[in-house]
Design a protein around this motif. Structure first.
Motif, PDB file in Angstrom:
ATOM      1  N   GLN A  92       4.113  10.023  -4.862  1.00 58.13           N
ATOM      2  CA  GLN A  92       2.470   9.371  -4.946  1.00 58.13           C
ATOM      3  C   GLN A  92       2.401   8.734  -4.961  1.00 58.13           C
ATOM      4  O   GLN A  92       2.543   8.603  -6.937  1.00 58.13           O
ATOM      5  CB  GLN A  92       1.763  11.142  -5.475  1.00 58.13           C
TER       6      GLN A  92
ATOM      7  N   SER B 120       0.804  -1.810  -0.019  1.00 60.03           N
ATOM      8  CA  SER B 120       0.358  -0.096   0.079  1.00 60.03           C
ATOM      9  C   SER B 120       0.641   1.605   0.224  1.00 60.03           C
ATOM     10  O   SER B 120       2.359   0.737   0.163  1.00 60.03           O
ATOM     11  CB  SER B 120      -0.845   0.086   1.448  1.00 60.03           C
ATOM     12  N   ASP B 121       0.541   2.682   0.156  1.00 56.50           N
ATOM     13  CA  ASP B 121       0.802   3.033   0.063  1.00 56.50           C
ATOM     14  C   ASP B 121       2.207   3.503  -1.627  1.00 56.50           C
ATOM     15  O   ASP B 121       3.322   4.048  -1.909  1.00 56.50           O
ATOM     16  CB  ASP B 121       1.531   3.636   0.959  1.00 56.50           C
TER      17      ASP B 121
END
Length: 324
Positions: free
Chosen positions: A302, A113-114
């Motif tokens: 991002q 994730s991230d």
């Protein structure tokens, strides 16, 4: 796909290929001439003198200069390779499908994730399909409300275990997952799929599916797979309706080298028709855009909405809905 990704790195202004690993002695020496497939140019001899060439992934992971590992392996090997890369602190770009089943895909997506794990679903970077994703995101024609998708190939004889659910997964997992990912991006997650299929060794070979969404007025279907004719080559296309426009596209390649196409055609609600010029037709260009997007994610921190592993896991869930 490793060859196509290699070509993309040569053109990218955002990422530099630092090295690669392969069990093949000939590939480690730079001889990629035996690569086969139904996409892109044939393999060539490459210069490996400036690359960190390794025999194993474990060896490559010891290179501290590497930010991202690009996984181009048979699908059954994806989970183990991803887990090793994440454990070594590397970010990952993995070719589709993320795994062979939705549960494993979801576990991998959660672990990465991230933005640490990205999945290389190429359609949203191909101009004819990128148009749809961009339009759904910016609302230029309103919301997408209906779609028909097709993707058909001749027998993939260069993949002997193509129909093995534990190795490749067959055309739903290896081929249709492209359109499943696109459907997920455009329409959200369907709740059910109604599928009729021809099977080979118990695995869906050719299929037609209709999807049901929470919104009762969204009508989406997809069909394709493998047809037993070597002359078929490859076909993909769509017709997608938004609230104020319908977009149509189709391309077909045949064994004799000929092609047919319906170029992207936009039929507006006011009766006007547009046929925009999209891209240069070079199939590698979309992979350059994909590599650049991954590099931007690494640099910026991002996550990429297109390369999101959670969306890729949803695409595998859609494919499983169609297995019946």
């Amino acid at each position: 796909m490793s060859w196509i990704h290699y070509l993309a790195y040569q053109r990218s202004s955002q990422a530099e290929l630092a090295g690669f690993c392969s069990r093949s002695e000939s590939k480690r020496s730079g001889d990629w001439t035996d690569i086969k497939g139904n996409f892109g140019p044939p393999g060539e001899q490459i210069d490996v003198s400036e690359l960190n060439v390794c025999q194993s992934l474990d060896e490559l992971l010891q290179d501290d200069s590497i930010d991202l590992i690009d996984i181009c392996l048979p699908p059954s090997l994806h989970p183990d390779a991803i887990e090793k890369c994440l454990a070594a602190g590397k970010k990952v770009l993995c070719e589709k499908p993320l795994a062979l089943d939705a549960a494993t895909s979801r576990q991998l997506a959660d672990a990465g994730s991230d933005g640490r794990l990205m999945v290389a679903h190429i359609l949203p970077f191909i101009p004819e399909f990128k148009l749809l994703v961009d339009a759904a995101n910016d609302g230029r024609w309103g919301k997408p409300v209906a779609g028909r998708f097709k993707r058909t190939i001749s027998p993939p004889d260069w993949i002997p275990d193509f129909y093995d659910p534990n190795r490749v997964g067959g055309p739903l997992v290896d081929l249709h997952v492209h359109d499943a990912h696109l459907i997920r991006l455009l329409f959200g997650m369907p709740k059910t799929a109604h599928t009729v299929s021809r099977k080979k060794d118990g695995t869906a070979m050719f299929y037609e599916s209709v999807f049901e969404f929470d919104q009762p007025d969204v009508a989406v279907s997809a069909g394709g797979g493998v047809i037993n004719s070597p002359a078929r080559g490859f076909t993909h296309g769509y017709e997608v309706s938004f609230e104020q426009a319908t977009v149509q596209f189709e391309f077909a390649a045949y064994a004799d080298g000929s092609t047919n196409s319906i170029p992207v055609t936009i039929m507006n609600a006011d009766g006007s028709v547009e046929r925009p010029e999209l891209g240069d037709g070079d199939p590698v260009s979309a992979f350059v855009a994909e590599i650049d997007a991954a590099a931007h994610s690494v640099d910026s921190g991002q996550p990429s909405a297109i390369l999101d592993a959670a969306i890729a896991a949803d695409a595998l869930k859609i494919c499983e809905m169609q297995q019946a």
